[in-house]
Scaffold this active site. Structure first.
Site, PDB file in Angstrom:
ATOM      1  N   SER A 224       0.783  -1.236   0.103  1.00 41.43           N
ATOM      2  CA  SER A 224       0.022  -0.112   0.005  1.00 41.43           C
ATOM      3  C   SER A 224       0.934   1.155   0.141  1.00 41.43           C
ATOM      4  CB  SER A 224      -0.873  -0.091   1.449  1.00 41.43           C
ATOM      5  OG  SER A 224      -1.655   1.223   1.470  1.00 41.43           O
ATOM      6  N   GLY A 226      -0.284   4.455  -0.375  1.00 41.01           N
ATOM      7  CA  GLY A 226      -1.286   5.692  -0.235  1.00 41.01           C
ATOM      8  C   GLY A 226      -1.683   6.198  -1.384  1.00 41.01           C
ATOM      9  N   GLY A 229      -0.730   4.719  -4.732  1.00 43.59           N
ATOM     10  CA  GLY A 229      -1.482   3.607  -5.297  1.00 43.59           C
ATOM     11  C   GLY A 229      -1.004   2.433  -4.638  1.00 43.59           C
ATOM     12  N   GLY A 255      -6.877   1.972   4.427  1.00 41.71           N
ATOM     13  CA  GLY A 255      -5.838   0.627   4.054  1.00 41.71           C
ATOM     14  C   GLY A 255      -6.781  -0.436   4.467  1.00 41.71           C
ATOM     15  N   ASP A 256      -7.626  -0.359   5.435  1.00 47.66           N
ATOM     16  CA  ASP A 256      -8.638  -1.656   5.729  1.00 47.66           C
ATOM     17  C   ASP A 256      -9.547  -1.908   4.438  1.00 47.66           C
ATOM     18  OD1 ASP A 256      -7.234  -1.769   8.332  1.00 47.66           O
ATOM     19  OD2 ASP A 256      -8.913  -0.295   8.929  1.00 47.66           O
TER      20      ASP A 256
END
Length: 321
Positions: A224, A226, A229, A255-256
């Protein structure tokens, strides 16, 4: 669709505060505040339910203040299977500023004994054997009393039940989890750099680190990045997604959302392009507001169209893409 078991060992009540700008040492005026049941596990469960899955949420809760969690599970159609412990679930404060910066002030969590960990592990393994969920997601930080070694033992026991295990944690817990090779992991850039042993200074270094994570035995290696991408390396190939540009209001839950939506794509046997595009777009939808991504947002189709997915190359191990 499918049944997914989500495990959060250290849930929290989140006090989310929106303010123009945080001025340390001064009196700050908030725009809004909201106290609600939260934590990475609940976030993942909510996204999976919104995508049509049946979800059981397990882990630990303080018996003295579990009402918000009971209500949240009832409202969202999540099966509540958390083990209650004496005491109170922690409260975390999340201060979100207008420029998108978020400051987290997190409590340590409720003390967990070896006996409680053994009880939870036995219950989770029994559920896996009885219901054969499509996956188990183990997410979040460790509460006091739960060591990284204990987390590794839990993941090992869940893997032995034959159910795919997806993990999302950080620090020593992530190191211990990766050592027992979960089926999927979603570190951020700094977490993957720590595991890889050096900074990920450019896209080539990022891709190389994700390839190494996949080659180590983690089937779904997800990085991840942010706003920059997502990188995803698996037997399906090597893929990079770039999210649409949106106004960032709150990154908590993005993120979840990404993890849950990508798991959905894998469970639903979507093409890698479709799975990664949907997960990335839904994570972008999440940062526009407090909470997780909403796949039913009025402009979600536009976000999908604005999300770019391209192939990086072939995965080095794991079969044909």
């Amino acid at each position: 669709m499918a049944h997914v078991l989500v495990v959060t060992l250290n849930p929290a009540l989140d006090l989310s505060i929106q303010l123009p700008r945080l001025e340390p040492g001064a009196v700050n005026r908030t725009r809004s505040s909201h106290l609600a049941a939260a934590g990475k596990g609940l976030n993942v469960a909510q996204v999976l339910v919104s995508l049509g899955h049946r979800v059981t949420l397990s882990g630990f809760l303080g018996a003295d203040n579990d009402t918000a969690f009971v209500q949240a599970c009832r409202r969202d159609g999540i099966e509540d299977a958390s083990l209650r412990l004496p005491g109170e679930t922690r409260i975390n404060a999340k201060l979100a500023e207008d420029d998108g910066r978020v400051t987290d002030i997190n409590g340590p969590g409720i003390e967990v004994s070896e006996a409680a960990l053994a009880e939870l592990t036995a219950d989770l393994v029994a559920r896996c054997k009885a219901t054969s969920p499509a996956a188990v997601v183990v997410t979040g930080s460790l509460p006091p009393g739960a060591t990284p070694e204990a987390l590794a033992a839990l993941i090992r026991a869940l893997k032995a039940s034959g159910v795919p295990v997806w993990i999302d944690t950080s620090g020593p817990a992530l190191t211990a989890a990766l050592a027992v090779l979960p089926d999927a992991a979603k570190p951020n850039e700094q977490e993957l750099a720590d595991w890889a042993g050096g900074p990920l200074t450019d896209p080539a270094a990022q891709l190389d680190a994700v390839r190494r994570l996949h080659a180590s035995g983690v089937e779904e290696a997800i990085l991840s990045l942010g706003g920059d991408g997502v990188l995803w390396v698996s037997r399906r190939g090597e893929w990079r997604a770039t999210p649409p540009r949106v106004e960032v209001r709150n990154t908590v839950g993005a993120g979840d959302t990404l993890l849950a939506a990508l798991l959905h794509g894998v469970i639903a046997d979507q093409s890698p392009q479709e799975a990664l595009r949907q997960a990335t777009a839904l994570a972008a939808e999440a940062v526009r507001h407090i909470g997780v991504g909403n796949p039913h947002a009025g402009d979600f189709q536009e976000l999908l169209q604005q999300t770019s997915v391209s192939r990086c190359g072939e995965a080095r191990v794991g079969g044909n893409a």
